[in-house]
Design an enzyme around this catalytic site. Structure first.
Site, short mmCIF file in Angstrom:
data_model
loop_
_atom_site.label_atom_id
_atom_site.label_comp_id
_atom_site.label_asym_id
_atom_site.label_seq_id
_atom_site.Cartn_x
_atom_site.Cartn_y
_atom_site.Cartn_z
N GLU A 135 0.86 -1.18 0.00
CA GLU A 135 0.00 0.00 0.00
C GLU A 135 0.89 1.22 0.00
O GLU A 135 1.94 1.23 0.64
CB GLU A 135 -0.90 0.01 1.24
N CYS B 96 -6.45 0.94 2.90
CA CYS B 96 -7.43 2.03 2.85
C CYS B 96 -7.28 2.86 1.58
O CYS B 96 -8.23 3.50 1.15
CB CYS B 96 -7.28 2.92 4.07
N ASN C 183 -12.23 -3.41 1.07
CA ASN C 183 -11.14 -3.45 2.04
C ASN C 183 -11.68 -3.18 3.42
O ASN C 183 -12.07 -2.06 3.72
CB ASN C 183 -10.08 -2.40 1.71
N GLU C 184 -11.76 -4.19 4.22
CA GLU C 184 -12.20 -4.10 5.62
C GLU C 184 -13.31 -3.07 5.83
O GLU C 184 -13.26 -2.26 6.75
CB GLU C 184 -11.02 -3.85 6.57
O1 AHR Z 1 -2.13 -1.55 6.87
C1 AHR Z 1 -2.48 -0.24 7.21
C2 AHR Z 1 -3.97 -0.01 7.17
O2 AHR Z 1 -4.59 -0.83 8.10
C3 AHR Z 1 -4.66 -0.35 5.89
O3 AHR Z 1 -4.63 0.67 4.98
C4 AHR Z 1 -6.05 -0.61 6.32
O4 AHR Z 1 -6.69 -1.52 5.48
C5 AHR Z 1 -5.90 -1.09 7.73
O5 AHR Z 1 -6.74 -0.42 8.58
#
Ligand code: AHR
Length: 841
Positions: A249, A440, A571-572
């Site tokens: 990321e 995120c 994503n989560e």
């Molecule tokens: O890994 C860091 C962050 O943690 C990611 O962007 C998110 O998906 C999670 O909350």
């Protein structure tokens, strides 16, 4: 007879008193303040006593939001609960939640109302659902909610509202006066709630175990402990050969200023206050006079800003905390110039922090329209903090844009490539897959910041830069084409993860005051969004001769398909109704249009029993056809990992209809301590957990430690697997563990039984034997997270008397630099305290 009568009388009395008990208020639900969410108190002979927190607000961004005002709860006929609450005093929405037992909750929904805000909502059951009443200014309003609490009508004004709706009860809870609601619940319901809190407390106690405290807690352990490992070679099962991959990321400057080798910061003059409050189009640039930024006649509409260079003016760029150059290395400089028609000459220089000229070259330009010019700079000396200078040699008044400097030596020497040292360290992990572009960053900060993959391909100037949810800028120079190439270069499967039609649930409010998921991509725009996802599959896999998207891939230099197999959706996210509706639409379309793609769903940001995890898995089990696997995330303490080693043991392997169950992708995970850096303690906890993951490799398909990269001075998150500056790359013990389990992975798990002399410490030792059916190799991993030497006696397999193995020991559990070393030992089964050993058999 008399005895029987007495007995019947006794039972009748008991029944009456039980019935009357259920009539009597036995639980008080309240919120101590808006930051603390919903709590429960139970009544005993001395009054109301706090039991624990039932749930909290998940609305909006951290800091300003995540507040719960005026919670109102009611009970449905079937005994389930409905909760509404106010989230703030400025958003046209309320929060709505559902629970069967008060302790586990469905993720919150945030239905919109027709007024600018929604104050003091109150919920009441009616025959076919619920009425919700609220205030806005001086007026009262009402809306209707379906009995499943998923559909909400438009809100309507109520000219005559009964003010008693807003009356609250009070209770003294442990001596403090609280406003809330009292309910009569059955004894067994109360017992269930108490049980839940007791279990949570016990879990918290176990999860606080730290190896750091061993000198105190395990001081009496003998120097050597014995254990037996019995291997059952006849008991094997196939496991995933994709178990260890990487999570990439652009967080903590992982991409721009990090893995992406571009040395010029803000090369396109597109920085703005959206990226960071104090940033402008000229950030990272200097000149003797204010730099003029123009937007008329831009190089590309997606990159509207460029700089005007005035006669005799020098433009400087400071790079990313300076430009690091190495003596003898060559650097490709290029820039686009919008000329006035005359010939121009620029001196392009690299200048050291003490003013030394490190490299220089002449760039001659001519023309009236935008044109790219390039030259090569060779560094005469090594310098960590050089600057780039662009010095017009003649009177010049030109536009300049896309000013770029790349080391010629990039990973695999690719143009627009990756930093060689960083990419190599990642490649050395031999990851089986690469997840990108987030985290995120995939679902973005608000609807307008959702990551659209097609904005990241094509020429650099046509890519659409955007702000980064982690409070900086995305050039998209490292875009989907580069991600796919990197996967190919390191032999890893690409695993793009894109938004499920909703942005990050922690997003700040939009112009209408709607925060969090912001209602998701409007339904009428969803078909276009789904096309966008399908276009990615075509871009990656289709034939350029017949497909327009594939043609663009070929034009970029890759006519052969990338052979994309996996696609992550979401994503989560909050697994609320807004998410589920959109996920389902997307996943159904993908299944229909691209059944060959393995779709990965998501179950929120936390493990069981979080609301998103429970609902996410419930949705998954309801719709097994909508995902091949689903993405779990949890960042936890070392103690949590030590005490949840059976986490996957009881995951169902089959759906109710006998088809294979949805697989798990543990997409983000890491153990941490208060130190917030990987050390030997976190590495040991992770290694133990991975021995369990291997045992469950028939249901866990993939895992990726997160986050992977973090640049010094730009930490958005800790711990990370690899830290780096412009000149060095520092791996951590977490990296070592990932590497050991990746390099020595297999596709078959061989059953084994580890028994410890002190069974109460068995959570501190681990063993796993896997076999690679392609090579015939077997890999035995042994983990000793105890302060004592572990003396293993092994049966069921013959170990060589002397063997080479990789061992991670380090210098105590606080060691942040420990690296695995290859050793040759004739005591393979004697494990030093706090050690990890891997042997190839
Ligand atoms: O890994 C860091 C962050 O943690 C990611 O962007 C998110 O998906 C999670 O909350």
């Amino acid at each position: 007879m008399q005895t029987l009568f007495r007995l019947l009388l006794l039972i009748a009395t008991a029944m009456v008193s039980r019935a009357s008990l259920a009539q009597q208020d036995s639980i008080f639900i309240y919120s101590p303040n808006e930051r603390q969410g919903l709590h429960a108190a139970a009544l005993d002979s001395s009054g109301w006593h706090h039991l624990g927190q039932l749930c909290s607000s998940d609305y909006g961004t951290w800091g300003a939001e995540k507040r719960m005002y005026h919670p109102s709860l009611c009970r449905a006929k079937d005994g389930s609960w409905r909760l509404v609450f106010q989230v703030n005093d400025r958003s046209p929405l309320l929060a709505a939640a559902y629970s069967r037992d008060l302790v586990t909750w469905r993720p919150q929904d945030y239905p919109l109302v027709a007024t600018p805000n929604c104050l003091k909502p109150v919920v009441q059951p009616i025959d076919n659902g619920f009425n919700i009443y609220y205030k806005s200014g001086d007026s009262a309003h009402r809306l209707f909610a379906s009995s499943d609490f998923r559909q909400f009508s438009k809100s309507m004004p109520m000219p005559l509202a009964d003010e008693s709706l807003w009356q609250r009860q009070t209770a003294m809870v442990d001596g403090q006066r609280m406003e809330g609601q009292k309910f009569a619940i059955a004894d067994q319901e109360l017992a269930h709630i108490k049980d839940f809190f007791a279990q949570r407390a016990e879990d918290g106690r176990l999860s606080s175990e730290r190896m750091h405290d061993d000198s105190r807690n395990l001081a009496s352990l003998p120097q050597t402990l014995s254990a037996t490992l019995h291997v059952d070679m006849n008991n094997q099962k196939p496991i995933s050969d994709q178990l260890i991959g990487i999570f990439f990321e652009d967080i903590s400057y992982a991409a721009d200023g990090g893995l992406y080798a571009e040395l010029i910061q803000n090369r396109d003059f597109e920085y703005s206050a959206k990226d960071r409050r104090e940033w402008t189009a000229t950030t990272a640039w200097q000149s003797r006079r204010p730099i003029e930024i123009a937007t008329d006649n831009p190089l590309h509409p997606n990159n509207p800003h460029y700089a005007l260079l005035w006669p005799n003016d020098t433009l400087w760029n400071e790079g990313w905390d300076g430009i690091a150059v190495e003596a003898g290395q060559k650097y490709d400089f290029s820039m686009y110039v919008l000329g006035g028609g005359q010939k121009q000459t620029f001196s392009i220089q690299l200048i050291g922090s003490d003013g030394t000229l490190l490299a220089s070259s002449q760039l001659k330009t001519k023309g009236t329209d935008w044109k790219q010019y390039a030259t090569v700079l060779t560094a005469k000396a090594t310098e960590k903090k050089a600057r780039l200078a662009i010095i017009p040699q003649k009177a010049a008044h030109v536009g300049v844009d896309m000013i770029s400097l790349f080391p010629q030596e990039t990973f695999k020497n690719r143009k627009n490539g990756l930093r060689k040292d960083l990419a190599q360290v990642i490649a050395d992990l031999k990851p089986k897959f690469v997840r990108f572009p987030g985290g995120c960053m995939s679902h973005g900060q608000g609807l307008d910041n959702i990551y659209h993959w097609q904005h990241t391909i094509g020429s650099l100037q046509e890519r659409k830069p955007d702000f980064n949810i982690w409070n900086y800028h995305q050039t998209r120079g490292l875009g989907f084409y580069e991600y796919f190439l990197f996967c190919e270069d390191i032999g890893a499967e690409p695993l793009p993860v894109l938004a499920a039609g909703v942005p990050c649930q922690n997003s700040v409010a939009n112009a209408q005051g709607i925060g969090g998921q912001q209602g998701g991509i409007p339904m009428e725009e969803m078909p276009a969004y789904i096309d966008e996802l399908c276009n990615l599959i075509d871009w990656a896999n289709a034939d350029p001769a017949t497909n327009e998207w594939a043609r663009r891939r070929a034009e970029a230099g890759h006519p052969a398909p990338f052979n994309l197999k996996y696609l992550g959706i979401g994503n989560e996210d909050i697994i609320g109704t807004v998410f589920e509706e959109r996920y389902e639409m997307i996943a159904r379309a993908l299944r229909e249009r691209h059944p060959e793609i393995k779709v990965c769903g998501t179950v929120g940001p936390f493990h069981t029993p979080s609301a998103d995890y429970l609902e996410g898995w419930e949705f998954t089990r309801r719709h097994p056809e909508l995902q091949y696997m689903t993405d779990e995330h949890y960042y936890e303490s070392t103690g949590w990992f030590l005490h949840h080693r059976d986490y996957y043991d009881n995951y169902p392997r089959q759906n109710v209809d006998g088809t294979p169950a949805t697989k798990v992708y543990l997409g983000e995970w890491a153990a941490s301590t208060h130190v917030k850096r990987p050390n030997l303690e976190t590495a040991l906890a992770e290694a133990l957990y991975l021995t369990d993951v291997e045992r469950n490799g028939d249901i866990v398909e993939m895992t990726s430690y997160a986050p992977m990269l973090c640049k010094d001075g730009h930490h958005n998150w800790d711990p990370d697997m690899i830290y780096f500056s412009n000149t060095d790359v520092r791996t951590t013990p977490a990296y070592e563990v990932q590497r050991l389990f990746s390099v020595y992975g297999g596709d078959r798990y061989v059953s084994s039984q580890l028994t410890l002399e002190r069974p109460e410490l068995k959570h501190r030792v681990g063993a796993s034997l896997v076999a690679d059916s392609k090579t015939g190799k077997k890999y035995l991993k042994l983990v000793n997270a105890l302060p004592s030497t572990l003396q293993l006696s092994v049966s069921g397999i013959t170990l060589p008397p002397t063997a080479a193995c990789e061992q991670l020991v380090g210098n105590g559990i606080e060691d942040q630099k420990a690296k695995a070393e290859v050793i040759t030992t004739n005591s393979l089964t004697t494990l030093p305290p706090y050690s990890i050993r891997v042997v190839a058999l």
